[in-house]
Every structure is written in structure tokens, then in C-alpha cells.
Design a protein around this motif. Structure first.
Motif, PDB file in Angstrom:
ATOM      1  N   UNK A   6       0.817  -1.214   0.000  1.00 27.93           N
ATOM      2  CA  UNK A   6       0.000   0.000   0.000  1.00 27.93           C
ATOM      3  C   UNK A   6       0.842   1.250   0.000  1.00 27.93           C
ATOM      4  N   UNK A   7       0.201   2.413   0.024  1.00 28.56           N
ATOM      5  CA  UNK A   7       0.921   3.683   0.067  1.00 28.56           C
ATOM      6  C   UNK A   7       1.697   3.852   1.372  1.00 28.56           C
ATOM      7  N   UNK A   8       2.755   4.651   1.299  1.00 27.80           N
ATOM      8  CA  UNK A   8       3.541   4.986   2.481  1.00 27.80           C
ATOM      9  C   UNK A   8       3.650   6.499   2.578  1.00 27.80           C
ATOM     10  N   UNK A   9       3.715   7.011   3.803  1.00 26.72           N
ATOM     11  CA  UNK A   9       3.726   8.449   4.038  1.00 26.72           C
ATOM     12  C   UNK A   9       4.827   8.835   5.030  1.00 26.72           C
ATOM     13  N   UNK A  60       9.033   8.053  -3.563  1.00 29.79           N
ATOM     14  CA  UNK A  60       9.618   9.050  -4.428  1.00 29.79           C
ATOM     15  C   UNK A  60      11.133   8.943  -4.382  1.00 29.79           C
ATOM     16  N   UNK A  61      11.808   9.881  -5.037  1.00 33.78           N
ATOM     17  CA  UNK A  61      13.287   9.890  -5.015  1.00 33.78           C
ATOM     18  C   UNK A  61      13.744  11.141  -4.275  1.00 33.78           C
ATOM     19  N   UNK A  62      13.460  11.192  -2.979  1.00 28.33           N
ATOM     20  CA  UNK A  62      13.731  12.398  -2.196  1.00 28.33           C
ATOM     21  C   UNK A  62      14.203  12.033  -0.795  1.00 28.33           C
ATOM     22  N   UNK A  63      14.457  13.061   0.004  1.00 32.85           N
ATOM     23  CA  UNK A  63      14.939  12.846   1.372  1.00 32.85           C
ATOM     24  C   UNK A  63      13.905  12.104   2.220  1.00 32.85           C
ATOM     25  N   UNK A  64      12.629  12.343   1.956  1.00 31.56           N
ATOM     26  CA  UNK A  64      11.585  11.649   2.708  1.00 31.56           C
ATOM     27  C   UNK A  64      11.677  10.144   2.490  1.00 31.56           C
ATOM     28  N   UNK A  65      11.924   9.729   1.247  1.00 31.29           N
ATOM     29  CA  UNK A  65      12.068   8.296   0.951  1.00 31.29           C
ATOM     30  C   UNK A  65      13.283   7.722   1.670  1.00 31.29           C
ATOM     31  N   UNK A  66      14.372   8.471   1.704  1.00 31.09           N
ATOM     32  CA  UNK A  66      15.583   7.993   2.393  1.00 31.09           C
ATOM     33  C   UNK A  66      15.300   7.765   3.872  1.00 31.09           C
ATOM     34  N   UNK A  84      10.456   2.722  -6.859  1.00 31.15           N
ATOM     35  CA  UNK A  84      10.938   4.093  -6.671  1.00 31.15           C
ATOM     36  C   UNK A  84      10.632   4.893  -7.931  1.00 31.15           C
ATOM     37  N   UNK A  85       9.869   5.979  -7.775  1.00 35.04           N
ATOM     38  CA  UNK A  85       9.475   6.815  -8.905  1.00 35.04           C
ATOM     39  C   UNK A  85      10.433   8.003  -8.965  1.00 35.04           C
ATOM     40  N   UNK A  90       7.753  11.780  -2.323  1.00 32.75           N
ATOM     41  CA  UNK A  90       7.114  10.771  -1.497  1.00 32.75           C
ATOM     42  C   UNK A  90       5.884  11.384  -0.825  1.00 32.75           C
ATOM     43  N   UNK A  91       4.830  10.601  -0.679  1.00 35.30           N
ATOM     44  CA  UNK A  91       3.597  11.086  -0.043  1.00 35.30           C
ATOM     45  C   UNK A  91       3.867  11.526   1.392  1.00 35.30           C
ATOM     46  N   UNK A  92       3.175  12.572   1.807  1.00 38.62           N
ATOM     47  CA  UNK A  92       3.343  13.096   3.161  1.00 38.62           C
ATOM     48  C   UNK A  92       1.983  13.392   3.787  1.00 38.62           C
TER      49      UNK A  92
END
Length: 301
Positions: A6-9, A60-66, A84-85, A90-92
Motif C-alpha cells: 500500500x501507500x507509504x507516508x 519518491x526519489x527524495x529525502x523523505x524516501x531515504x 521508486x518513482x 514521497x507522499x506526506x
């Protein structure tokens, strides 16, 4: 292995004393950054109970994903099958939470992320189980179809969804569809709880359940309706309690009968409400075994 899909936030939690009666400027008591989302939180609940879980979602490909991936690494939960898109956020979600543990939540999903159509690689071999969040409806449908074909458990979290033909197929094909109260109302056009469960069973006779927070859980199985009360606890944080319930149920249903699995999942979710700290502070199997003795026995309606 229980695969949670499912989605992750990235949850940004703002702590406040209480919710105002009208929009005003407020001073926060604290700020926290957490992993969130029904399926990912469920995977941590399963792991905390001693189960074997993995998570499949879209990053996503961002700091949130890391940050989110680092949380899984710390707990030893695999995420390598996830998508990874590139160049997507990344959803928040932004969550205001008061001292009673009640919350208000706003979610942001970037179109580029949620419109990504790549389907991950799934394993439907013997011994697999699945937990899916219908907010990634294409993946939930794919999993439900293959779980039915391979006679595997598929627990479905049915909360904040849009009615569609795909969603209806997920409900009908999955082994254990579990609605929130809002979800059941939406799916059955606001029928009362008992009538709604009977209606679902009449159209496709199998297990259905609905979680009602502090009012417990109702479910129908073999044509009979049952209720498990939630015990009274000192609530410190309700965010994620439903996700923990679903994860615990997916864990216990692999080895326990339905009634016992629901009672143990109820105990797990209730205990979670007494704990602060999100995924970093979840009940373990010893906590649940001790606390479950305080539950009132489920009853047939």
C-alpha cells in the motif's frame, strides 16, 4: 512471510494541547517526523509481534524516501520489491494531535507518484500471506486475484476508499476484508452495522469485519455475527491504532481461529493506544499475551 502492500507516508506530527473552536494561531508543544501509512505501520506491528513481514509500496526519489527506508532497515523489514518513482515526491501527511490522542490529518500525494503504473514483483507461493491497503487499488486488486487463485490469506484494510468495480472485486475476492465504520457506511450506503454485515454475507457468504475504535469489532463468519469489546485504557495516542489492528490480525490469523485472532488484534491495538512514539513503540507478543487476559469474551449477537 506476510507482505504488506500500500501507500507509504512521511508523517509530520504537530503536538497541541487541544483543538481550537475556530481557526487561530497556536503554539505547538512538539514536532515529530514519523513513518506512516496503513500497510507500512502494519508491517512494523507484525514484526513487533515476532512475525516475518515485508513492505511493498511506491517511494519518491527524495529525502523523505531515504528517511522512511532507513526506518525499515533499523527494524529489519525488507522493502526491496518496492517501486521508486524518479523525480517524484514521497507522499506526506501533516497531523495535529492533542493531549487526548485525538488527531486531524491532511494528506498530500503527488500525481506523478500515484499515477505510476509499474506493478511490483509479488510472491504467491505456499506460506505467503498478504495485507493490502485499497488506496493503491491496482496493486490491491492484483494481489486479491492471485491470493484467491492460490488459496492464500489476503487481509484488506477498507477505510478511506472510493467505490469502484475494482474495489468491489477486491472485497469479493479477498479472504478477510475488514472495514472501518466509515468504510462500511460508504460501501453499503449507510446501512446499520448488523444489517450491513448480513447484506454482505448474503451476497457473498464469507468472513467480513468492521472496526469501531473504542466500540470494538463486529464480524460475521458462517452466517453468525459476533462482537469483541475494546477494553478501557488510558489513551495517549490513537494515530495508527487501526493499522496495528490489521497487522496484528494478519499475523494471528495465520495460526489462530478467527475469534482468537480478532481478540488478540483488539488487545494489540488497545495497547498501542497507551503508547507514545509510533512505530518505535509497539506492543510485543508478551505484552499482548498478558493484556489479552483483561478482555471480555467475544459474544454472539
Amino acid at each position: 512471510m506476510i507482505t504488506c502492500v500500500g501507500p507509504i507516508f512521511l508523517d509530520r506530527v504537530v503536538k497541541i494541547d487541544r483543538f481550537p473552536e475556530k481557526p487561530i494561531k497556536m503554539v505547538a508543544n512538539g514536532l515529530e517526523k514519523r513513518l506512516g501509512g496503513p500497510a507500512p505501520v502494519a508491517s512494523f506491528a507484525i514484526s513487533s509481534l515476532g512475525g516475518n513481514a515485508e513492505f511493498i509500496g511506491r517511494f519518491g526519489s527524495d529525502d523523505a524516501a531515504d528517511f522512511l527506508k532507513s526506518e525499515f532497515i533499523k527494524s529489519g523489514i525488507p522493502t526491496h520489491k518496492s517501486i521508486t518513482v524518479q523525480d517524484a515526491q514521497t507522499s506526506q501527511s501533516h497531523i495535529f494531535e492533542d493531549k487526548k490522542g485525538e488527531r486531524m490529518l491532511a494528506v498530500f500525494n503527488e500525481d506523478k507518484l500515484i499515477n505510476e503504473k509499474t506493478m511490483p514483483t509479488f510472491d504467491f507461493s505456499i506460506g505467503q500471506s498478504y495485507l493490502v491497503d485499497t488506496n493503491w487499488i491496482e496493486a490491491a486488486h492484483y494481489v486479491a486475484v492471485h491470493c484467491q487463485n492460490n488459496k492464500l490469506n489476503c487481509v484488506v484494510d477498507l477505510d478511506n476508499f472510493s467505490n469502484s468495480a475494482l474495489l468491489e472485486e477486491v472485497v469479493n475476492l479477498s479472504s478477510h476484508p475488514i472495514f472501518s465504520e466509515i468504510g462500511l457506511n460508504r460501501y453499503t450506503n449507510n446501512k446499520p452495522i448488523i444489517e450491513a454485515l448480513k447484506s454482505l454475507y448474503q451476497s457473498n457468504p464469507k468472513f467480513y469485519a468492521v472496526t469501531l475504535g473504542s466500540k470494538g469489532v463486529y464480524w460475521i463468519d458462517n452466517g453468525e455475527i459476533f462482537h469483541c469489546d475494546s477494553p478501557l485504557v488510558e489513551v495517549k495516542e490513537t494515530n495508527g491504532a487501526g493499522d496495528v489492528f490489521h497487522g496484528a490480525f494478519a499475523h494471528f490469523i495465520t495460526t489462530k481461529p478467527i475469534q482468537e485472532a480478532i481478540e488478540l488484534a483488539t488487545a494489540t491495538a488497545s495497547l498501542k493506544c497507551t503508547m507514545i512514539g509510533g512505530i518505535n513503540n509497539l506492543p510485543n507478543s508478551n505484552d499482548v499475551a498478558e493484556f489479552s487476559n483483561k478482555l471480555q469474551p467475544s459474544r454472539k449477537i
